[in-house]
Design a protein around this motif. Structure first.
Motif, mmCIF file in Angstrom:
data_model
loop_
_atom_site.group_PDB
_atom_site.id
_atom_site.type_symbol
_atom_site.label_atom_id
_atom_site.label_comp_id
_atom_site.label_asym_id
_atom_site.label_seq_id
_atom_site.Cartn_x
_atom_site.Cartn_y
_atom_site.Cartn_z
ATOM 1 N N LEU A 106 -32.921 -78.934 71.356
ATOM 2 C CA LEU A 106 -34.571 -78.827 71.132
ATOM 3 C C LEU A 106 -35.456 -78.040 72.312
ATOM 4 O O LEU A 106 -36.277 -77.825 72.773
ATOM 5 N N ALA A 107 -35.024 -79.435 73.666
ATOM 6 C CA ALA A 107 -35.816 -78.541 74.720
ATOM 7 C C ALA A 107 -35.277 -77.682 75.508
ATOM 8 O O ALA A 107 -35.774 -76.745 75.902
ATOM 9 N N ALA A 108 -33.638 -77.180 74.657
ATOM 10 C CA ALA A 108 -33.282 -76.121 75.876
ATOM 11 C C ALA A 108 -33.677 -74.527 74.900
ATOM 12 O O ALA A 108 -33.871 -73.540 75.744
ATOM 13 N N LEU A 109 -33.710 -74.732 73.744
ATOM 14 C CA LEU A 109 -34.752 -74.255 73.249
ATOM 15 C C LEU A 109 -35.584 -73.686 73.114
ATOM 16 O O LEU A 109 -35.959 -71.864 73.436
ATOM 17 N N ALA A 110 -36.983 -74.650 73.450
ATOM 18 C CA ALA A 110 -37.977 -74.476 73.889
ATOM 19 C C ALA A 110 -38.216 -73.365 75.282
ATOM 20 O O ALA A 110 -38.698 -73.249 76.149
ATOM 21 N N LYS A 111 -37.081 -73.307 76.203
ATOM 22 C CA LYS A 111 -37.187 -73.808 77.566
ATOM 23 C C LYS A 111 -36.715 -71.156 77.087
ATOM 24 O O LYS A 111 -36.770 -70.596 79.059
ATOM 25 N N LEU A 112 -36.125 -71.053 76.462
ATOM 26 C CA LEU A 112 -34.943 -69.816 76.783
ATOM 27 C C LEU A 112 -37.125 -68.595 76.410
ATOM 28 O O LEU A 112 -37.412 -69.340 75.724
ATOM 29 N N SER A 113 -36.255 -67.452 77.140
ATOM 30 C CA SER A 113 -37.049 -66.570 77.175
ATOM 31 C C SER A 113 -36.667 -65.412 76.081
ATOM 32 O O SER A 113 -35.224 -65.253 75.513
ATOM 33 N N PRO A 114 -37.594 -64.943 75.930
ATOM 34 C CA PRO A 114 -37.406 -64.000 74.254
ATOM 35 C C PRO A 114 -36.203 -62.786 74.820
ATOM 36 O O PRO A 114 -34.541 -63.111 73.860
ATOM 37 N N GLU A 115 -35.695 -62.604 75.947
ATOM 38 C CA GLU A 115 -34.620 -61.610 76.430
ATOM 39 C C GLU A 115 -33.476 -62.715 76.609
ATOM 40 O O GLU A 115 -31.798 -62.089 76.388
ATOM 41 N N GLN A 116 -33.293 -64.311 76.486
ATOM 42 C CA GLN A 116 -32.213 -64.976 76.459
ATOM 43 C C GLN A 116 -30.808 -64.994 75.672
ATOM 44 O O GLN A 116 -30.612 -64.887 75.192
ATOM 45 N N PHE A 117 -32.314 -64.410 74.387
ATOM 46 C CA PHE A 117 -31.794 -64.493 73.010
ATOM 47 C C PHE A 117 -30.543 -63.705 72.479
ATOM 48 O O PHE A 117 -29.644 -64.233 71.860
ATOM 49 N N ASP A 118 -30.144 -62.689 73.899
ATOM 50 C CA ASP A 118 -29.185 -61.610 72.913
ATOM 51 C C ASP A 118 -28.291 -61.697 73.696
ATOM 52 O O ASP A 118 -27.597 -60.884 73.830
ATOM 53 N N LYS A 119 -27.769 -62.715 75.322
ATOM 54 C CA LYS A 119 -26.753 -62.277 76.121
ATOM 55 C C LYS A 119 -26.289 -63.360 75.250
ATOM 56 O O LYS A 119 -26.102 -63.715 74.378
ATOM 57 N N PRO A 120 -25.109 -62.642 75.006
ATOM 58 C CA PRO A 120 -23.490 -62.624 74.433
ATOM 59 C C PRO A 120 -23.029 -63.814 74.914
ATOM 60 O O PRO A 120 -23.412 -64.217 76.185
ATOM 61 N N THR A 121 -22.326 -64.440 73.975
ATOM 62 C CA THR A 121 -21.616 -65.670 74.196
ATOM 63 C C THR A 121 -20.019 -65.175 74.074
ATOM 64 O O THR A 121 -19.631 -64.751 74.006
ATOM 65 N N SER A 122 -19.280 -66.075 74.350
ATOM 66 C CA SER A 122 -17.468 -65.561 73.894
ATOM 67 C C SER A 122 -17.432 -66.689 72.863
ATOM 68 O O SER A 122 -16.207 -66.630 72.776
ATOM 69 N N ILE A 123 -18.025 -66.949 72.213
ATOM 70 C CA ILE A 123 -18.125 -67.180 70.210
ATOM 71 C C ILE A 123 -17.689 -66.469 69.501
ATOM 72 O O ILE A 123 -18.669 -65.894 69.104
ATOM 73 N N ASP A 124 -16.738 -66.082 68.613
ATOM 74 C CA ASP A 124 -16.845 -64.596 67.611
ATOM 75 C C ASP A 124 -17.762 -65.547 66.551
ATOM 76 O O ASP A 124 -18.264 -64.359 66.090
#
Length: 160
Positions: A106-124
């Motif tokens: 939850l702490a990591a989630l709170a620090k994210l900016s709106p742009e970061q949510f669309d950042k791709p991961t390497s997980i299918d």
């Protein structure tokens, strides 16, 4: 509502339901298998904790507290068939580690900016950072369906 708030709401809702399912189960009851070959609740909770640590730290390195030594191995596919309670943490220990990991998520989630949510991961199964956070609540909810069956088999009434 922001993306951060919406994702937190999903995680918090799953948290509330899952903890209700676990609240009155004893350590012994958490070892009950609802069907042959099904995983017991104790293994599932450990698996969920280890998975959350791996998933969130995988997309945001060094954002999660280190799990206790050997924890992830204790809740791997190789240990899913074990029935000796001594092979697993107690409910109290599991919930302590869970609270530490969830607080970091939850702490990591709170620090994210709106742009970061669309950042791709390497997980299918979670192709973006946002979907990885959404998965934290969904993963717990998926397993809690099995806990509902376990609870009924143990004579517990439905919670809702």
């Amino acid at each position: 509502m922001t993306t951060n708030e919406a994702l937190k709401l999903g995680i918090d809702s799953a948290d509330m339901i899952c903890l209700m399912y676990l609240q009155d189960l004893t350590d012994e009851e958490m070892m009950h298998r609802p069907a042959p070959g099904a995983n017991h609740v104790k293994w599932q909770v450990g698996h969920l904790i280890a998975s959350e640590n791996m998933m969130i730290d995988g997309i945001l390195p060094n954002s999660m507290p280190t799990l206790p030594v050997g924890f992830a191995d204790m809740y791997s596919k190789q240990t899913a068939g074990l029935d000796d309670p001594k092979e697993f943490h107690t409910k109290e220990e599991l919930l302590k580690v869970y609270r530490e990991q969830r607080a970091a998520t939850l702490a990591a989630l709170a620090k994210l900016s709106p742009e970061q949510f669309d950042k791709p991961t390497s997980i299918d199964y979670a192709p973006t950072v946002g979907s990885m956070f959404s998965l934290q609540g969904a993963h717990w909810m998926m397993h809690s369906g099995q806990w509902a069956i376990t609870r009924r088999q143990l004579g517990r009434p439905p919670l809702m």
